[in-house]
Design an enzyme around this catalytic site. Structure first.
Site, mmCIF file in Angstrom:
data_model
loop_
_atom_site.group_PDB
_atom_site.id
_atom_site.type_symbol
_atom_site.label_atom_id
_atom_site.label_comp_id
_atom_site.label_asym_id
_atom_site.label_seq_id
_atom_site.Cartn_x
_atom_site.Cartn_y
_atom_site.Cartn_z
ATOM 1 N N ASN A 233 3.727 74.803 42.260
ATOM 2 C CA ASN A 233 4.506 75.035 41.033
ATOM 3 C C ASN A 233 6.002 74.937 41.298
ATOM 4 O O ASN A 233 6.496 75.327 42.356
ATOM 5 C CB ASN A 233 4.147 76.375 40.373
ATOM 6 N N CYS B 33 3.436 73.607 36.449
ATOM 7 C CA CYS B 33 2.392 74.263 37.245
ATOM 8 C C CYS B 33 1.999 73.397 38.441
ATOM 9 O O CYS B 33 2.148 72.165 38.421
ATOM 10 C CB CYS B 33 1.147 74.477 36.399
ATOM 11 N N GLU C 211 -1.043 72.621 39.386
ATOM 12 C CA GLU C 211 -2.143 71.706 39.068
ATOM 13 C C GLU C 211 -1.618 70.389 38.508
ATOM 14 O O GLU C 211 -2.042 69.306 38.913
ATOM 15 C CB GLU C 211 -3.086 72.333 38.039
ATOM 16 N N CYS D 128 -3.965 77.380 33.587
ATOM 17 C CA CYS D 128 -3.515 77.585 32.210
ATOM 18 C C CYS D 128 -4.114 76.512 31.293
ATOM 19 O O CYS D 128 -4.667 75.503 31.750
ATOM 20 C CB CYS D 128 -1.986 77.578 32.132
HETATM 21 N N1 THU Z 1 1.266 78.627 37.416
HETATM 22 C C1 THU Z 1 0.659 77.570 38.034
HETATM 23 O O1 THU Z 1 1.273 76.828 38.802
HETATM 24 N N2 THU Z 1 -0.644 77.355 37.766
HETATM 25 C C2 THU Z 1 -1.413 78.144 36.981
HETATM 26 O O2 THU Z 1 -2.589 77.871 36.806
HETATM 27 C C3 THU Z 1 -0.842 79.306 36.329
HETATM 28 C C4 THU Z 1 0.604 79.499 36.498
HETATM 29 C C5 THU Z 1 2.667 78.878 37.725
HETATM 30 C C6 THU Z 1 3.622 78.619 36.612
HETATM 31 C C7 THU Z 1 4.766 79.535 36.982
HETATM 32 O O3 THU Z 1 5.587 78.866 37.922
HETATM 33 C C8 THU Z 1 4.101 80.689 37.684
HETATM 34 O O4 THU Z 1 2.820 80.221 38.085
HETATM 35 C C9 THU Z 1 3.957 81.936 36.837
HETATM 36 O O5 THU Z 1 3.329 81.654 35.648
#
Ligand code: THU
Length: 156
Positions: A62, A73, A75, A111
């Site tokens: 992320n 994110c 993913e 998410c």
């Molecule tokens: N985040 C991800 O990278 N993947 C997820 O599935 C959920 C959330 C990140 C986004 C943000 O940088 C941090 O986690 C907090 O939400």
């Protein structure tokens, strides 16, 4: 009126060793990818690893931004990198790991926006894409994105 029910299958593993060798490798790659997180706001570090049909693994982490919605994110960072680098290869699996300050915590559940992007690459491949959500004490796996995102929107 008829009522329909959707059946969702989730595989639950108590340890990494219970998984097959390919999935173990992918989870390890996702945990390692957490090191690439840039998360000065949430301190929640997430790593993702995509396995392609040629066996190659592409990872992402992320990336946050002071303009919050501009961040991305792990993913989608991984999937967009894989899609850009190997446009002709299918994404067969994605593993995700995350936790506060880089310590793997609960199984990392993607998410909604990331589920939608997974769904699109699964449709593009025409084959199921599995999703592995790794936690410190438990690892969850769904064998197709539909089990995380029922009634996928891909009609346009
Ligand atoms: N985040 C991800 O990278 N993947 C997820 O599935 C959920 C959330 C990140 C986004 C943000 O940088 C941090 O986690 C907090 O939400």
């Amino acid at each position: 009126m008829t009522e329909k029910h959707i059946d969702i299958t989730i595989e639950e593993y108590g340890s990494l060793e219970e998984m097959n060798a390919e999935d173990q490798e992918l989870v390890k790659a996702a945990i390692k990818a957490m090191g690439g997180a840039y998360a000065p706001y949430s301190h929640f570090h997430v790593g993702a690893a995509v396995r392609l049909s040629n066996g190659e693994i592409v990872t992402g982490a992320n990336q946050e931004n002071a303009a919050f919605p501009s961040g991305l994110c792990a993913e989608r960072t991984a999937m967009f990198a894989a899609g850009s680098k190997y446009p002709d290869k299918d994404m067969v699996s994605i593993a995700i790991a995350g936790g506060v300050h880089g310590r793997v915590g609960m199984p990392a559940s993607p998410c909604g926006a990331c589920r939608q992007v997974m769904a699109q690459y699964q449709t593009k491949a025409g084959k199921p894409m599995s999703v592995i959500m790794a936690g410190s004490d438990q690892i969850l796996k769904v064998r197709r994105v539909d089990d995380l995102l029922p009634m996928i929107f891909d009609n346009i």
